[in-house]
Design an enzyme around this catalytic site. Sequence first.
Site, PDB file in Angstrom:
ATOM      1  N   LEU A 146      -0.603  -4.633  -5.175  1.00 27.79           N
ATOM      2  CA  LEU A 146      -0.088  -3.562  -6.007  1.00 27.79           C
ATOM      3  C   LEU A 146      -1.236  -3.137  -6.921  1.00 27.79           C
ATOM      4  CD1 LEU A 146       3.456  -4.898  -7.058  1.00 27.79           C
ATOM      5  CD2 LEU A 146       2.951  -3.114  -5.375  1.00 27.79           C
ATOM      6  N   ASP A 147      -1.345  -1.843  -7.186  1.00 27.84           N
ATOM      7  CA  ASP A 147      -2.407  -1.353  -8.065  1.00 27.84           C
ATOM      8  C   ASP A 147      -2.308  -2.022  -9.426  1.00 27.84           C
ATOM      9  OD1 ASP A 147      -3.022   0.342  -5.986  1.00 27.84           O
ATOM     10  OD2 ASP A 147      -1.971   2.064  -6.852  1.00 27.84           O
ATOM     11  N   ILE A 148      -3.403  -2.025 -10.159  1.00 27.41           N
ATOM     12  CA  ILE A 148      -3.448  -2.715 -11.441  1.00 27.41           C
ATOM     13  C   ILE A 148      -2.391  -2.205 -12.408  1.00 27.41           C
ATOM     14  CG2 ILE A 148      -5.242  -1.178 -12.371  1.00 27.41           C
ATOM     15  CD1 ILE A 148      -6.349  -3.673 -13.861  1.00 27.41           C
TER      16      ILE A 148
END
Length: 237
Positions: free
Chosen positions: A101-103
């Site tokens: 998952l993106d930051i």
Amino acid sequence: MRLDKLLAHCGIGTRSEVKKYIRKGYVCVNEQIIKKDDYKIDVEKDVVYFDNELIEYRQYVYLMLNKPAGYISATKDNVHPTVLELIEGYDNYDLFPVGRLDIDTEGFLIISNDGDFAHRLLAPSRNHDKVYYAKIEGVVDQYDVETFYKGVEIDTGYVCKSSKLTILSTDEDSSEIEVVIQEGKFHQVKKMFDAIGKPVTYLKRTQIRSIELDQSLELGEFRELDEQEINDLFDEL
């Protein structure tokens, strides 16, 4: 498996520490005290006790993490904290995030040490659903729903697989939506909405295949997947 390796893997101590425990008679195998640290254990059949406490060995673990923003979906990073820093009590399992998952994206992330499971779950050809909730800048309409169904072009020349976009609510300049995708391209959901000129302002993954994120988990909390959830994930995987 060697007895000292099993005990170290289960968190009893380092290999050197558990060797000492074994030699001092703290360990029983099938009701017999064993003082040889290289004693071979059948992990499927033998019953092992350390200091009168049953040792339950598991080769693989599967965790559900409610990922908060600010954490990298990686095992190591020199700049940002990683999701593994949120996991306590599993130091001997060589864990890694299954997918990413993106930051700044929150929500459901599986943490495991089962590489074959990860490969099969993430393979694009498997067409596994991943469900996201998002807040969108702009009014999402039926035309966008049809565009997502047909396949949105992101990057140059790449058209995403058909996805299901559901409008949850809209107001004058924003929307709340749910989208189901079967791929995992880098920043895919954000790029899909960028492509229609309606950027994502908040993103959270809520479901992988049939398994929904446990709503009792606060951001940063995790739990083991239960037997039914594991069976559902492995079904026709």
